[in-house]
Write a protein that holds these residues in place. Structure first.
Motif, PDB file in Angstrom:
ATOM      1  N   ASN A 154      -0.884   1.777  16.181  1.00 35.72           N
ATOM      2  CA  ASN A 154      -2.289   2.184  16.060  1.00 35.72           C
ATOM      3  C   ASN A 154      -2.427   3.520  15.337  1.00 35.72           C
ATOM      4  N   GLU A 155      -1.310   4.188  15.073  1.00 35.70           N
ATOM      5  CA  GLU A 155      -1.376   5.464  14.362  1.00 35.70           C
ATOM      6  C   GLU A 155      -0.264   5.552  13.317  1.00 35.70           C
ATOM      7  N   LYS A 156       0.751   6.370  13.587  1.00 36.13           N
ATOM      8  CA  LYS A 156       1.822   6.575  12.626  1.00 36.13           C
ATOM      9  C   LYS A 156       2.849   5.442  12.685  1.00 36.13           C
ATOM     10  N   VAL A 157       3.278   4.964  11.520  1.00 31.92           N
ATOM     11  CA  VAL A 157       4.339   3.958  11.444  1.00 31.92           C
ATOM     12  C   VAL A 157       5.308   4.354  10.333  1.00 31.92           C
ATOM     13  N   THR A 158       6.536   3.931  10.462  1.00 31.23           N
ATOM     14  CA  THR A 158       7.566   4.213   9.468  1.00 31.23           C
ATOM     15  C   THR A 158       8.043   2.910   8.848  1.00 31.23           C
ATOM     16  N   ILE A 159       8.041   2.853   7.528  1.00 29.77           N
ATOM     17  CA  ILE A 159       8.604   1.714   6.808  1.00 29.77           C
ATOM     18  C   ILE A 159       9.931   2.146   6.196  1.00 29.77           C
ATOM     19  N   GLN A 160      10.994   1.469   6.592  1.00 33.67           N
ATOM     20  CA  GLN A 160      12.296   1.681   5.974  1.00 33.67           C
ATOM     21  C   GLN A 160      12.432   0.709   4.806  1.00 33.67           C
ATOM     22  N   TYR A 161      12.944   1.171   3.687  1.00 34.96           N
ATOM     23  CA  TYR A 161      13.062   0.315   2.511  1.00 34.96           C
ATOM     24  C   TYR A 161      14.336   0.636   1.754  1.00 34.96           C
ATOM     25  N   GLN A 162      14.730  -0.274   0.901  1.00 30.54           N
ATOM     26  CA  GLN A 162      15.874  -0.056   0.027  1.00 30.54           C
ATOM     27  C   GLN A 162      15.552  -0.618  -1.344  1.00 30.54           C
ATOM     28  N   LEU A 163      15.551   0.230  -2.358  1.00 27.08           N
ATOM     29  CA  LEU A 163      15.279  -0.229  -3.709  1.00 27.08           C
ATOM     30  C   LEU A 163      16.438  -1.069  -4.216  1.00 27.08           C
ATOM     31  N   PRO A 164      16.160  -2.075  -5.055  1.00 19.39           N
ATOM     32  CA  PRO A 164      17.236  -2.882  -5.639  1.00 19.39           C
ATOM     33  C   PRO A 164      18.181  -2.011  -6.460  1.00 19.39           C
ATOM     34  N   GLU A 168      -5.583  -5.764  -2.030  1.00 15.42           N
ATOM     35  CA  GLU A 168      -4.790  -4.547  -1.922  1.00 15.42           C
ATOM     36  C   GLU A 168      -5.586  -3.465  -1.190  1.00 15.42           C
ATOM     37  N   ILE A 169      -4.979  -2.924  -0.137  1.00 16.79           N
ATOM     38  CA  ILE A 169      -5.631  -1.902   0.681  1.00 16.79           C
ATOM     39  C   ILE A 169      -5.138  -0.513   0.319  1.00 16.79           C
ATOM     40  N   ARG A 170      -3.831  -0.362   0.186  1.00 11.71           N
ATOM     41  CA  ARG A 170      -3.236   0.928  -0.121  1.00 11.71           C
ATOM     42  C   ARG A 170      -1.999   0.738  -0.981  1.00 11.71           C
ATOM     43  N   LYS A 171      -1.640   1.787  -1.686  1.00  8.28           N
ATOM     44  CA  LYS A 171      -0.455   1.767  -2.528  1.00  8.28           C
ATOM     45  C   LYS A 171       0.280   3.089  -2.369  1.00  8.28           C
ATOM     46  N   TYR A 172       1.580   3.002  -2.061  1.00  9.03           N
ATOM     47  CA  TYR A 172       2.386   4.194  -1.845  1.00  9.03           C
ATOM     48  C   TYR A 172       3.550   4.202  -2.839  1.00  9.03           C
ATOM     49  N   LYS A 173       3.659   5.257  -3.625  1.00  8.95           N
ATOM     50  CA  LYS A 173       4.779   5.373  -4.554  1.00  8.95           C
ATOM     51  C   LYS A 173       6.029   5.791  -3.791  1.00  8.95           C
ATOM     52  N   VAL A 174       7.164   5.166  -4.116  1.00  8.77           N
ATOM     53  CA  VAL A 174       8.435   5.491  -3.471  1.00  8.77           C
ATOM     54  C   VAL A 174       9.512   5.654  -4.549  1.00  8.77           C
ATOM     55  N   ASP A 175      10.605   6.315  -4.178  1.00  5.22           N
ATOM     56  CA  ASP A 175      11.731   6.450  -5.101  1.00  5.22           C
ATOM     57  C   ASP A 175      13.029   6.386  -4.310  1.00  5.22           C
ATOM     58  N   ASP A 176      14.158   6.539  -5.027  1.00 10.75           N
ATOM     59  CA  ASP A 176      15.455   6.416  -4.370  1.00 10.75           C
ATOM     60  C   ASP A 176      15.917   7.702  -3.711  1.00 10.75           C
ATOM     61  N   THR A 177      15.052   8.715  -3.655  1.00  9.89           N
ATOM     62  CA  THR A 177      15.402   9.964  -2.975  1.00  9.89           C
ATOM     63  C   THR A 177      15.452   9.755  -1.468  1.00  9.89           C
ATOM     64  N   PHE A 178      14.548   8.913  -0.951  1.00  9.56           N
ATOM     65  CA  PHE A 178      14.484   8.625   0.481  1.00  9.56           C
ATOM     66  C   PHE A 178      14.579   7.105   0.682  1.00  9.56           C
ATOM     67  N   ASN A 179      14.747   6.702   1.916  1.00  8.12           N
ATOM     68  CA  ASN A 179      14.753   5.270   2.233  1.00  8.12           C
ATOM     69  C   ASN A 179      13.754   4.923   3.333  1.00  8.12           C
ATOM     70  N   ASP A 180      12.784   5.824   3.558  1.00  9.30           N
ATOM     71  CA  ASP A 180      11.696   5.497   4.484  1.00  9.30           C
ATOM     72  C   ASP A 180      10.455   6.275   4.095  1.00  9.30           C
ATOM     73  N   ILE A 181       9.318   5.810   4.611  1.00  7.99           N
ATOM     74  CA  ILE A 181       8.040   6.453   4.320  1.00  7.99           C
ATOM     75  C   ILE A 181       7.172   6.362   5.575  1.00  7.99           C
ATOM     76  N   LEU A 182       6.446   7.438   5.885  1.00  8.38           N
ATOM     77  CA  LEU A 182       5.582   7.491   7.058  1.00  8.38           C
ATOM     78  C   LEU A 182       4.146   7.172   6.651  1.00  8.38           C
ATOM     79  N   LEU A 183       3.545   6.183   7.323  1.00  4.99           N
ATOM     80  CA  LEU A 183       2.171   5.786   7.030  1.00  4.99           C
ATOM     81  C   LEU A 183       1.257   6.176   8.181  1.00  4.99           C
ATOM     82  N   ASP A 184       0.008   6.431   7.849  1.00  6.69           N
ATOM     83  CA  ASP A 184      -1.012   6.728   8.864  1.00  6.69           C
ATOM     84  C   ASP A 184      -1.971   5.543   8.927  1.00  6.69           C
ATOM     85  N   ASN A 185      -1.867   4.765  10.008  1.00 11.59           N
ATOM     86  CA  ASN A 185      -2.707   3.581  10.179  1.00 11.59           C
ATOM     87  C   ASN A 185      -3.918   3.830  11.070  1.00 11.59           C
TER      88      ASN A 185
END
Length: 278
Positions: free
Chosen positions: A206-216, A233-250
């Protein structure tokens, strides 16, 4: 002396040229701006290795020969941007020489279907998890949905409890398959499994969530796209290979089911469900 020097230079140029040709461009595919799994190779039991490209937007599954000529064009009966294709085979789900495949859809309710290449529905199950599930168990940290056992080849899926809801799965079903999962087929399905290498916690949230990802491999940047159940499409978050997770505010999202995908230059990879509760 001059002739000898010329010969040495010539040999050096040949060596440099040989080294420069270690990697050569063989062919280019131009899938366009589509929601699609990226190109990969599938090892069929009878027809051999084929290149595979699936357009989930129009439901067209293309199989190409190794010389890049078209082998087969298959129309997938169910069209959705959340569709993914797994386990393309000729002898895994039935024993004829035709193509069959597993279709997973991340729609609500989610489902798994087995189709023959002519569109015949061989089997289906609804309200179930994707046929690839990230796990802390197993040799490579992933539960395999199809495995060979001493008593035949099995398909294992988790079915959602519609009463409990909120992503809970109260049934685990084990099905027996007619065919056998070859080691070659299991290996070439790995790119598809890796395409879903994203994990979300907590889920539901209901609030903060973390998405773990791995770029090809080879990708430096991408984007995680959040969709509603209608594919908007509701939201778009840019990611790169510097990190492997991102914190979202839902906290500002309405209660309901959403889907998220990792998008790179290789296409859309994975489609997973996110539940927001208030």
């Amino acid at each position: 002396m001059k002739k000898t020097l010329t010969s040495i230079v010539f040999i050096i140029m040949i060596i440099i040229n040989i080294k420069a040709q270690v990697v050569t461009l063989e062919h280019e595919y131009h899938p366009g701006n589509i929601v699609s799994n990226y190109l990969y190779a599938a090892q069929l039991e009878v027809s051999g290795t084929k290149y595979v490209l699936f357009n989930s937007t129009n439901g067209i599954l293309m199989l190409y020969n190794l010389d890049h000529s078209i082998f087969k064009t298959i129309s997938v009966p169910t069209t959705s941007i959340y569709n993914q294709i797994y386990y393309i085979s000729e002898h895994l789900f039935d024993l004829d020489n035709g193509i069959e495949y597993m279709l997973f859809s991340g729609t609500t309710p989610a489902f798994i279907k087995l189709y023959d290449e002519d569109g015949t529905l061989l089997w289906s199950e609804s309200d179930c998890t994707p046929p690839c599930e990230v796990s802390t168990g197993g040799i490579d940290g992933r539960v395999k949905p199809i495995v060979n056992t001493d008593l035949g080849t099995k398909l294992i899926i988790h079915v959602q409890d519609t009463i409990a809801g909120n992503g809970h799965y109260s049934k685990i079903k084990v099905y027996n398959l007619l065919g056998t999962l070859t080691s070659a087929m299991e290996k070439v399905n790995d790119p598809l499994l890796q395409s879903s290498e994203m994990n979300l916690y907590p889920n539901p949230s209901n609030e903060k969530v973390t998405i773990q990802y791995q770029l090809p491999q080879g990708e430096k940047t991408g984007a995680i796209i959040l969709y509603d159940i209608y594919g908007k499409e509701i939201r778009k978050y840019k990611v790169d290979d510097t990190f492997n997770d991102i914190l979202l505010d839902n906290s500002t999202l309405l209660s309901g089911t959403y889907f998220y995908q990792l998008i790179t230059s290789k296409g859309a990879m994975g489609s997973k469900k996110m539940v927001v509760v208030k």
